[in-house]
Design a protein around this motif. Sequence first.
Motif, PDB file in Angstrom:
ATOM      1  N   HIS A 101       0.818  -1.220   0.000  1.00 50.52           N
ATOM      2  CA  HIS A 101       0.000   0.000   0.000  1.00 50.52           C
ATOM      3  C   HIS A 101       0.847   1.264   0.000  1.00 50.52           C
ATOM      4  O   HIS A 101       0.578   2.196  -0.752  1.00 50.52           O
ATOM      5  CB  HIS A 101      -0.964   0.006   1.187  1.00 50.52           C
ATOM      6  N   LYS A 102       1.851   1.297   0.853  1.00 50.71           N
ATOM      7  CA  LYS A 102       2.684   2.510   0.925  1.00 50.71           C
ATOM      8  C   LYS A 102       3.384   2.771  -0.414  1.00 50.71           C
ATOM      9  O   LYS A 102       3.310   3.875  -0.953  1.00 50.71           O
ATOM     10  CB  LYS A 102       3.728   2.385   2.036  1.00 50.71           C
ATOM     11  N   GLU A 103       4.028   1.746  -0.946  1.00 48.81           N
ATOM     12  CA  GLU A 103       4.775   1.887  -2.208  1.00 48.81           C
ATOM     13  C   GLU A 103       3.876   2.390  -3.336  1.00 48.81           C
ATOM     14  O   GLU A 103       4.239   3.327  -4.073  1.00 48.81           O
ATOM     15  CB  GLU A 103       5.370   0.523  -2.572  1.00 48.81           C
ATOM     16  N   HIS A 104       2.707   1.815  -3.473  1.00 47.43           N
ATOM     17  CA  HIS A 104       1.835   2.174  -4.595  1.00 47.43           C
ATOM     18  C   HIS A 104       1.134   3.517  -4.372  1.00 47.43           C
ATOM     19  O   HIS A 104       0.854   4.235  -5.327  1.00 47.43           O
ATOM     20  CB  HIS A 104       0.843   1.036  -4.861  1.00 47.43           C
ATOM     21  N   THR A 105       0.870   3.846  -3.118  1.00 48.60           N
ATOM     22  CA  THR A 105       0.319   5.176  -2.806  1.00 48.60           C
ATOM     23  C   THR A 105       1.329   6.253  -3.146  1.00 48.60           C
ATOM     24  O   THR A 105       0.990   7.253  -3.798  1.00 48.60           O
ATOM     25  CB  THR A 105      -0.068   5.250  -1.310  1.00 48.60           C
TER      26      THR A 105
END
Length: 329
Positions: free
Chosen positions: A83-87
């Motif tokens: 989630h963090k990477e893609h956000t």
Amino acid sequence: MKNKPPKTINWGIIGLGNIAHKFATDLLTVEGATLYAVASRNQEKADAFGKKYNAIKSYSSYEALAKDANLDAVYIATPHAFHKEHTLLCLENGIAVLCEKPFAMKANEVAEMITKAKAKNTLLMEALWTYFLPHYQYVLKALKDNMFGKILKLEADFGFYRTFDDSHRLFKKSVGGGSLLDIGIYPIFVALSTLGVPKTMNASATYFNNGADASCDMVFEYENDVKAYLKSSLIEDTPTEAIFYCEKGIVKINRQFHAPTTVSLIPNEGKEEIIDFNYNTIGYNYEAKHINNLLNSGKTESDIMTFTFSKQLIKTLDEVRALINLHYN
């Protein structure tokens, strides 16, 4: 001077698993929303998904989608650990993000995402769809208005049985699998959104052989001896209800409390009333519509699913993890 008509929002979806299908189905019902682009690591999968929901573009990489200048908002439906990477990928390219819950794996990741959103002046929101469902908004108002007086006790559970499969994301600890982050977040959300931050917490868990949590039992304690008894489980079917015991009666969110359902009002004296909200969608359209409205109003933070609330939610999840000695790599 006339108000400008709302802009049609071009949506993208990253990660094309089960929940993405549900979101795409409901997005088709949202006025002023277009499914513009979808992305998978597999072009064939992206093409099939795009064709099913009439997406204009299908990408075989998330990076390619994030660089599409025609996108206004992206729904991130990849496993929790990404989630963090893609956000950050989408925010870096100035695209608004609706990121599936849990926002990220831990509090410092959520803080990084919010910092990036603020630096880019770009809308970011955690996709905890329950907050936007009419039945849940009704219950929040009923409790706030003291329909049956003050809350004395809360019981909220979410459990279902699935045969263990170490290759499935639900059980895969490396991507955040296990009961707590996947479904335990919902009972915790109910407690935080109605009773606030607890004074103290207790928790215990059972585990699968791979180290992912199979079930988690929690007790949150508040002022005046008010307690919230919360449970998540991947090893048994539970009622999956949220029950508020109040001074003059009970407010009960019926089976599948986190999804479109009915509400029972049970006064200490008198007849039970069941309120049906006549849902005709899966329920993901409400959060999508909220994002559309925020974008058309030029806002960069939700007034419902606020950054403050998302930070408190992940902090609480972190604290429960510490209590049950659950660690992710």
